[in-house]
Enzyme design. Structure first.
Site, PDB file in Angstrom:
ATOM      1  N   CYS A 114      -3.125  24.998  22.851  1.00 35.09           N
ATOM      2  CA  CYS A 114      -2.959  23.540  22.867  1.00 35.09           C
ATOM      3  C   CYS A 114      -1.925  23.077  23.888  1.00 35.09           C
ATOM      4  O   CYS A 114      -1.940  21.916  24.309  1.00 35.09           O
ATOM      5  CB  CYS A 114      -2.580  23.040  21.481  1.00 35.09           C
ATOM      6  SG  CYS A 114      -3.845  23.360  20.219  1.00 35.09           S
ATOM      7  N   HIS A 251       0.202  15.835  22.809  1.00 39.78           N
ATOM      8  CA  HIS A 251      -0.951  16.593  22.333  1.00 39.78           C
ATOM      9  C   HIS A 251      -1.392  15.971  21.019  1.00 39.78           C
ATOM     10  O   HIS A 251      -0.578  15.738  20.122  1.00 39.78           O
ATOM     11  CB  HIS A 251      -0.559  18.061  22.133  1.00 39.78           C
ATOM     12  CG  HIS A 251      -1.549  18.842  21.343  1.00 39.78           C
ATOM     13  ND1 HIS A 251      -2.902  18.840  21.636  1.00 39.78           N
ATOM     14  CD2 HIS A 251      -1.405  19.640  20.252  1.00 39.78           C
ATOM     15  CE1 HIS A 251      -3.535  19.608  20.759  1.00 39.78           C
ATOM     16  NE2 HIS A 251      -2.651  20.096  19.920  1.00 39.78           N
ATOM     17  N   ASN A 281      -8.333  17.133  17.204  1.00 40.29           N
ATOM     18  CA  ASN A 281      -7.506  18.011  18.033  1.00 40.29           C
ATOM     19  C   ASN A 281      -8.421  18.753  19.000  1.00 40.29           C
ATOM     20  O   ASN A 281      -9.182  19.628  18.594  1.00 40.29           O
ATOM     21  CB  ASN A 281      -6.742  18.991  17.132  1.00 40.29           C
ATOM     22  CG  ASN A 281      -5.831  19.928  17.905  1.00 40.29           C
ATOM     23  OD1 ASN A 281      -5.962  20.088  19.113  1.00 40.29           O
ATOM     24  ND2 ASN A 281      -4.919  20.573  17.196  1.00 40.29           N
TER      25      ASN A 281
END
EC number: 2.3.1.180
Length: 324
Positions: A114, A251, A281
């Site tokens: 990520c 993020h 996500n």
């Protein structure tokens, strides 16, 4: 004279299939209300059968090139951040290069899960400052739907697929914090925490991948502390403070982490770009997706000071400060 890596163009691509939270009801012990209240996620996009990470990346790259008014031949380097490549090798970046019809760039992947896009941006910045490249296409692209354990309600409702792209270009600056472009970066890793977030199998060319495993509560605690710290550190390197920030583009892990990090930084949510409700996500794709979406919404404007920050498996985390 100071060389800066400035944003020349942005673009993104989302697969056509939209999966609302309600689709998980009946399949898992979960509800739309449970998912929304704990994550802020309402829907996400999933790639179609046979739709690959490289295909998403190529479409996002094409959008960024169009936005920049450039052709593929104008790009000197391609960096793709992904942890869900089509194959063990070749890299997604070389597949993007071929898909765009570029033959003059060098291309490679970055894998920091990520945090991958932040790491890729920092790498691209270094290549521009060193003179290795004038224009770098930086992409975050993922198909996390390929590595979900559909029986694990704690993870499979969180993730989505997508791609975002940013084109960085060398430009002259005055060497001050008022310059456009990347002003500072701050990167970290700590491999002692690998068990908190990992995939229990490798990429394979026959489509049989491992599944994502996560200790959510532990990741949350690390995320809020480390994201605020790295953002402060990058700002300090640039001679700036949170009060100078126009937008945090974090993020998009979940709304709780985004909100808690902003609070810890002392930045109101009115100055935080949030897209997690619609995208979920998307790992390395989430920051470029959010940048492109926010620019399209009219949130991000020329001259705005932006902080991007992310944390991913490894653990790996970092931030980049840039002026649009």
């Amino acid at each position: 004279m100071t060389i800066r890596a400035v944003v020349r163009g942005v673009g993104h691509y989302l697969p056509a299939r939209v999966v609302e939270n309600a689709e998980f009801e009946g399949k898992l012990d979960t509800t739309d209300e449970w998912i929304r209240s704990r994550t802020g996620i309402e829907r996400r996009h999933f790639a179609a059968e046979g739709e690959t990470t490289s295909q998403l990346a190529i479409k996002a790259a094409a959008a960024a090139l169009a936005d920049a008014g450039l052709s593929a031949a104008d790009i000197d380097a391609i960096v793709v951040a992904t942890s869900t490549p089509d194959f063990t090798f070749p890299s997604v970046a070389t597949m993007v290069q071929a898909g765009l019809g570029n033959t003059n760039a060098f291309a490679f992947d970055v894998q920091a899960v990520c945090a991958g896009f932040v790491f890729a941006l920092a790498n691209a910045n270094g290549m521009i400052l060193s003179g290795q490249a004038k224009r770098v296409l930086v992409i975050g692209a993922e198909t996390f739907s390929r590595i979900m354990d559909w029986a694990d309600r704690g993870t499979c409702v969180l993730f989505g697929d997508g791609a975002g792209a940013v084109i960085l270009e060398a430009a002259e600056g005055a060497g001050t914090a008022a310059d456009r472009g990347i002003l500072a970066s701050d990167l970290h890793s700590d491999g002692r925490y690998r068990e908190l977030l990992y995939v229990d199998g490798g990429v394979s060319t026959n489509g049989q991948s491992g599944h994502l495993r996560m200790q959510g509560n532990a990741v949350f605690k690390h995320a809020v502390q480390k994201l605020a710290e790295t953002a402060h550190a990058a700002l300090a390197k640039a001679g700036l403070t949170p009060e100078d920030v126009s937008w945090i583009v974090p993020h998009q892990a979940n709304l709780r982490i985004i909100t808690a990090t902003a609070e810890r930084m002392g930045v109101p949510m009115e100055r935080v770009v949030v897209t997690v409700a619609d995208h979920g996500n998307t790992s390395a794709a989430s920051i470029p997706l959010a940048l492109s979406t926010a620019r399209a919404r009219g949130q991000i404007k020329a001259g705005d000071l932006i902080v991007t920050e992310a944390i991913g498996g490894g653990l790996a985390w970092g931030s980049v400060v840039l002026r649009w």
